[in-house]
Structures are given as C-alpha cells and as structure tokens.
Design a protein around this motif. Structure first.
Motif, short mmCIF file in Angstrom:
data_model
loop_
_atom_site.label_atom_id
_atom_site.label_comp_id
_atom_site.label_asym_id
_atom_site.label_seq_id
_atom_site.Cartn_x
_atom_site.Cartn_y
_atom_site.Cartn_z
N LEU B 2 0.80 -1.23 0.00
CA LEU B 2 0.00 0.00 0.00
C LEU B 2 0.83 1.27 0.00
CD1 LEU B 2 -2.93 -1.08 2.33
CD2 LEU B 2 -3.00 -0.68 -0.12
N ASP B 3 2.05 1.22 0.49
CA ASP B 3 2.80 2.49 0.48
C ASP B 3 3.56 2.70 -0.82
OD1 ASP B 3 5.55 1.61 2.73
OD2 ASP B 3 5.44 1.50 0.57
N GLY B 4 3.29 1.87 -1.83
CA GLY B 4 3.81 2.12 -3.18
C GLY B 4 5.28 1.84 -3.38
N SER B 5 5.90 1.11 -2.46
CA SER B 5 7.35 0.87 -2.58
C SER B 5 7.70 -0.32 -3.45
CB SER B 5 7.97 0.61 -1.21
OG SER B 5 7.69 1.65 -0.34
N LEU B 6 6.69 -1.11 -3.81
CA LEU B 6 6.99 -2.33 -4.56
C LEU B 6 6.54 -2.13 -6.01
CD1 LEU B 6 5.72 -5.01 -2.00
CD2 LEU B 6 8.03 -4.05 -2.26
N LEU B 7 7.53 -2.01 -6.88
CA LEU B 7 7.24 -1.64 -8.28
C LEU B 7 6.17 -2.53 -8.92
CD1 LEU B 7 8.08 0.35 -10.51
CD2 LEU B 7 9.76 -1.32 -11.25
N PHE B 8 6.26 -3.82 -8.68
CA PHE B 8 5.28 -4.74 -9.24
C PHE B 8 4.51 -5.47 -8.15
CE2 PHE B 8 6.71 -3.88 -13.42
CZ PHE B 8 8.10 -3.81 -13.40
N GLN B 9 4.44 -4.80 -6.99
CA GLN B 9 3.70 -5.34 -5.83
C GLN B 9 4.25 -6.66 -5.33
OE1 GLN B 9 -0.24 -4.94 -7.67
NE2 GLN B 9 0.88 -3.14 -8.40
N GLN B 10 5.53 -6.87 -5.52
CA GLN B 10 6.13 -8.12 -5.08
C GLN B 10 7.40 -7.86 -4.26
OE1 GLN B 10 6.77 -9.27 -9.15
NE2 GLN B 10 5.44 -11.04 -9.00
N VAL B 11 7.70 -8.84 -3.41
CA VAL B 11 9.01 -8.89 -2.78
C VAL B 11 9.74 -10.05 -3.42
CG1 VAL B 11 8.47 -7.78 -0.60
CG2 VAL B 11 7.98 -10.21 -0.88
N PRO B 12 11.07 -10.12 -3.40
CA PRO B 12 12.02 -9.27 -2.67
C PRO B 12 12.04 -7.81 -3.13
CG PRO B 12 13.11 -11.29 -3.40
CD PRO B 12 11.76 -11.28 -4.02
N MET B 13 12.32 -6.93 -2.18
CA MET B 13 12.64 -5.55 -2.49
C MET B 13 13.85 -5.18 -1.64
SD MET B 13 12.49 -2.08 -1.51
CE MET B 13 11.07 -1.52 -0.55
N VAL B 14 14.82 -4.53 -2.26
CA VAL B 14 16.04 -4.13 -1.54
C VAL B 14 16.26 -2.63 -1.73
CG1 VAL B 14 18.54 -4.37 -1.38
CG2 VAL B 14 17.12 -6.39 -1.83
N GLU B 15 16.33 -1.93 -0.61
CA GLU B 15 16.65 -0.51 -0.68
C GLU B 15 18.16 -0.39 -0.69
OE1 GLU B 15 14.13 2.04 1.93
OE2 GLU B 15 13.40 0.14 2.73
N ILE B 16 18.68 0.12 -1.79
CA ILE B 16 20.14 0.17 -1.94
C ILE B 16 20.52 1.33 -2.83
CG2 ILE B 16 20.03 -1.57 -3.81
CD1 ILE B 16 22.80 -2.53 -2.99
N ASP B 17 21.50 2.14 -2.38
CA ASP B 17 21.99 3.26 -3.18
C ASP B 17 20.86 4.15 -3.70
OD1 ASP B 17 24.66 1.22 -4.69
OD2 ASP B 17 24.46 2.18 -2.73
N GLY B 18 19.92 4.47 -2.83
CA GLY B 18 18.84 5.38 -3.20
C GLY B 18 17.75 4.78 -4.06
N MET B 19 17.84 3.47 -4.34
CA MET B 19 16.81 2.84 -5.16
C MET B 19 16.01 1.86 -4.33
SD MET B 19 19.05 1.82 -8.50
CE MET B 19 20.41 1.12 -7.56
N LYS B 20 14.77 1.62 -4.75
CA LYS B 20 13.99 0.52 -4.17
C LYS B 20 13.96 -0.57 -5.25
CE LYS B 20 10.95 2.98 -0.92
NZ LYS B 20 11.88 4.04 -0.50
N MET B 21 14.91 -1.47 -5.16
CA MET B 21 15.06 -2.45 -6.25
C MET B 21 14.20 -3.67 -6.04
SD MET B 21 18.99 -2.60 -7.40
CE MET B 21 18.41 -3.64 -8.73
N VAL B 22 13.61 -4.14 -7.12
CA VAL B 22 12.85 -5.40 -7.10
C VAL B 22 13.40 -6.31 -8.18
CG1 VAL B 22 10.75 -4.34 -6.18
CG2 VAL B 22 11.08 -4.51 -8.65
N GLN B 23 12.87 -7.55 -8.19
CA GLN B 23 13.28 -8.59 -9.13
C GLN B 23 14.66 -9.14 -8.77
OE1 GLN B 23 11.41 -10.06 -11.28
NE2 GLN B 23 9.68 -8.68 -11.34
N THR B 24 14.64 -10.34 -8.23
CA THR B 24 15.84 -10.97 -7.69
C THR B 24 17.05 -10.86 -8.61
OG1 THR B 24 14.48 -12.54 -6.48
CG2 THR B 24 16.77 -13.15 -6.78
N ARG B 25 16.87 -11.21 -9.87
CA ARG B 25 18.02 -11.20 -10.78
C ARG B 25 18.56 -9.79 -10.99
NH1 ARG B 25 15.15 -15.64 -12.69
NH2 ARG B 25 16.44 -17.42 -13.29
N ALA B 26 17.66 -8.81 -11.06
CA ALA B 26 18.10 -7.42 -11.24
C ALA B 26 18.96 -7.00 -10.05
CB ALA B 26 16.90 -6.50 -11.38
N ILE B 27 18.51 -7.36 -8.85
CA ILE B 27 19.24 -7.01 -7.63
C ILE B 27 20.60 -7.70 -7.61
CG2 ILE B 27 19.19 -7.12 -5.11
CD1 ILE B 27 16.02 -7.25 -5.43
N LEU B 28 20.59 -9.01 -7.90
CA LEU B 28 21.86 -9.76 -7.91
C LEU B 28 22.83 -9.19 -8.94
CD1 LEU B 28 20.42 -13.39 -7.58
CD2 LEU B 28 21.97 -12.29 -5.95
#
Lengths: 221, 178
Positions: B2-28
């Motif tokens: 609900l607070d809009g932090s999940l780009l596609f409404q899914q986790v994992p989400m990692v806050e890193i270097d000013g980004m709210k990153m989603v999608q496991t492979r993208a983060i890795l």
C-alpha cells in the motif's frame, strides 16, 4: 561459415522467441536449426554442445551459449541495448525481469488446450492489466520520452513490445486504457529492423497450431 | 504494497543506493556489477550468466520443495538429486578440473562461485552425500568456506536463513496466498 548466429530450438516461440526479437531488433541476421523430433534433441545432447542438456542454444561469437537470460544479456550488452551505466542497466533489468514473468505465463499458455488455455490467458490479461502495464504507462508518462530507459532504445523496449503484441493476439483492445503504451507500440513497431521482423516471411514465430502441440511436446518428453 | 514501494507489488525488495530495487536477478546483477563479481569483459560475463542461470534452475527446485504436497516429496527429492548429480554438478566439476583454478571464471572470485556455493550447501542439506564423486567440488566448497566473508556468513548469528520448515511454509502461504 557464415559467421551468423545459429539458433537451436524447436519450431515454436517458447524460450527462444525473445532472442529472435532482440537479434532482429539490432539487425543481426541469424540461422535456425529447428528440432523436429526427440531424436534431433538427443543428437544435439550427444554432441556435447548443450551445457546443461537444454535448448535454447545459440552459437554466437565462438561460444555455444545456453540459458535464455544469459544469451539476451550478451546480445544486449554487445549491441548497446543495455543502458549507458549501472543505474540504467538496473532499471532495464527490473523492467525486463517483470516482462519475462509475463513471457513465462505465455510459455505455459502456448502448449495448453481448451479450458486450461482460456484460463491461462485470463490470468495473463489480469496480470498485465493490473500489475505490469500500469507501471510502464506511468514510466512513459513520468519522463515523457520515447523509450523506457535513458532516452534511447534498449532491450526493455523490445521485450515490452513483444509482450504487448502477444497479448493483443488474444485481446486486441488490451491497450484501451493505456494511451502512452499505444503510441509506444506504434513507435517501436516502426523502427525499420523491427518493422521488417513484423512482416510475413520473417523468422518471427506464430503460436503453435493446436494440432501440432503434441508433436512439439514429444521432442522434450 | 500500500505504500507504493513495490514496483510490481512483489518482494524481494532491496533498498540500496537510493533505489527501491525489485526482481531478484536485477538485484543480484546490480550487486555483482557494483562489487566486481561479474568478470572483466562481456565474454566472462556471458559465462558467469550461463553458470548462474543453470544453478538458479537447481536452486528453484530446492526453493519449491517445501511447498510440494507430502505425496510428491520423495519424487521431488529424487529429482533434485538426479539433476544435481547428472546435469549441474558435472559441469562445474569439469570446469574446475579443466582450468585447475580456484574460481569458476577468469581466475577470480565471481557471482558464479557464490551461487554455486549456495547450491552445494542447500542441496547437501537435503542430500548429505551429494558431493561424493565430485572431488573438485569438495575442494571448491572447502576453499569457499574459508573465505573470510563467506566464513562469517556461515556462522550462527549471521543473516543467513535456515532451511524451510513447516512453520516457514505456513507463514509464506499466509502472507502471499490467503
């Protein structure tokens, strides 16, 4: 020895279609060796050229590459469709991974029949309408640019177009509520290399005719 | 969600270097790129990607296993063992044997080494003797275990998560399915 990439897969979209799209988009001509029978796959496995005994396999630049994502990343990197720096790359990766979640739904859909097929398509429509397309509509709205990332063509644009067109095949008005995606679709489709790929006679694959699904499945049984 | 932090409404989400990153492979991929675990050029990167994707397929089987119905568990376990020992581990055993180096790609520690280490340990949890017949992988496992950062991660009290148990399965189903 033509030097062209050689694609090994069956005569279907499956896990190879995104690779065909990307090569076409960058204007690289490729050849295909289409597996027709289980024997064809067995022969390929015995030849020791499939790292994990699986297709897709693409012979490119002296490598025998496997794993769809590895192949797509290599092509995108080589032909400059992966953004200009790590932060653009990351954005492209996030978008592309989500798009590939939709591709996965289509891979399942391609070999289903009857009610199961209809249900799977309904799931696809639900997900793209509620989860995926709104995100890309907003991305385009927020920056007002022609392309998803970094104001230049990237693999994200190509892969999104691929998915849009596949959904439209089953629901022509899927973009009714997404005006920016409509103009995005028109714009990207008009890029000369992509326009050519969208014409009849190209190497773009069509959905497997239902009567042939069995035969294709036998290859992998 | 609900607070809009999940780009596609899914986790994992990692806050890193000013980004709210989603999608496991993208983060890795981002972490690997940022910390130089992704090879020195496009071709090494391609090899790392191939290895990582293959291992990810094996890890996916391990991930899905706790969620399989009781009657399918034995068959799924056999499947993991079969794929590990006849499809995936032989590839890495051969790679290590052929170049004789400590790391899978480019004689340098990469994402592929970390991913393989994870897979070895997680498959071993289910199938303890799985590395018998793979002497190179046994040596690899020992070397990786002794790298200071990895050694620390393998100690109790680290953020490493334990294998999934029934409580975990219930929790996941409650959060995502019900």
């Amino acid at each position: 020895m033509s030097g062209k990439p050689i694609l090994h897969y069956c005569d279907a979209r499956g896990r190879m279609e995104s690779i065909r799209w990307l090569l076409a988009a960058v204007g690289v001509e490729f050849e295909e060796r289409l597996l027709q029978t289980k024997d064809d796959l067995t022969k390929l496995r015995k030849s020791g050229t499939l790292l994990f005994q699986q297709v897709p396999m693409v012979e490119i630049d002296g490598m025998k590459m496997v794993q769809t994502r590895a192949i797509l990343s290599y092509i995108a990197g080589k032909y400059n469709l992966y953004g200009k720096d790590l932060k653009e790359r990351v954005l492209i990766d996030m978008y592309v991974e989500a798009i590939m979640d939709v591709n996965d739904l289509f891979i399942t859909h391609e070999i289903l029949l009857g009610d199961e097929r209809k249900q799977q398509f309904a799931t696809i429509v639900d997900k793209v309408t509620n989860r995926y397309f709104p995100v890309f509509e907003k991305v385009l709205k927020d920056h007002g640019q022609d392309f998803l990332v970094g104001n230049q063509l990237s693999r994200a644009d190509v892969q999104l177009l691929e998915v849009i067109l596949m959904v439209e095949e089953g629901k022509p008005d899927i973009l009714a509520k997404f005006p920016l995606l409509q103009s995005f679709k028109a714009r990207i489709s008009n890029i000369p290399t992509i326009k050519k790929f969208l014409q009849p006679g190209s190497q773009r694959k069509q959905p497997i005719p239902e009567k042939n699904i069995d035969q294709v499945m036998k290859i992998f049984s | 969600i609900l607070d809009g932090s999940l780009l596609f409404q899914q986790v994992p989400m990692v806050e890193i270097d000013g980004m709210k990153m989603v999608q496991t492979r993208a983060i890795l991929s981002y972490i690997a790129g940022k910390y130089s675990l992704y090879g020195k050029d496009l071709k090494e990167r391609a090899l790392i990607d191939m290895y990582v994707e293959g291992i990810a397929d094996l890890l996916q089987m391990v991930l899905a296993f706790p969620f399989s119905p009781p009657e399918a568990k034995e068959k799924n376990l056999d499947s993991i063992k079969e794929k590990a020992t006849s499809r995936y581990f032989p590839v890495f055993e051969k790679a290590l044997k052929q170049h004789g180096q400590d790391f899978l790609v480019g004689n340098k520690f990469s994402w592929a080494d970390v991913q393989l280490m994870q897979a070895i340990l997680e498959v071993e949890e289910k199938i303890p003797a799985v590395l018998s017949g793979f002497p190179q992988l046994q040596a690899f496992k020992t070397k990786m275990s002794n790298m200071p950062t990895i050694k620390k991660f393998l100690q109790p009290g680290s953020p490493r998560k334990p294998p999934a148990d029934e409580h975990y399965v219930e929790t996941v189903l409650n959060i995502f399915m019900r």
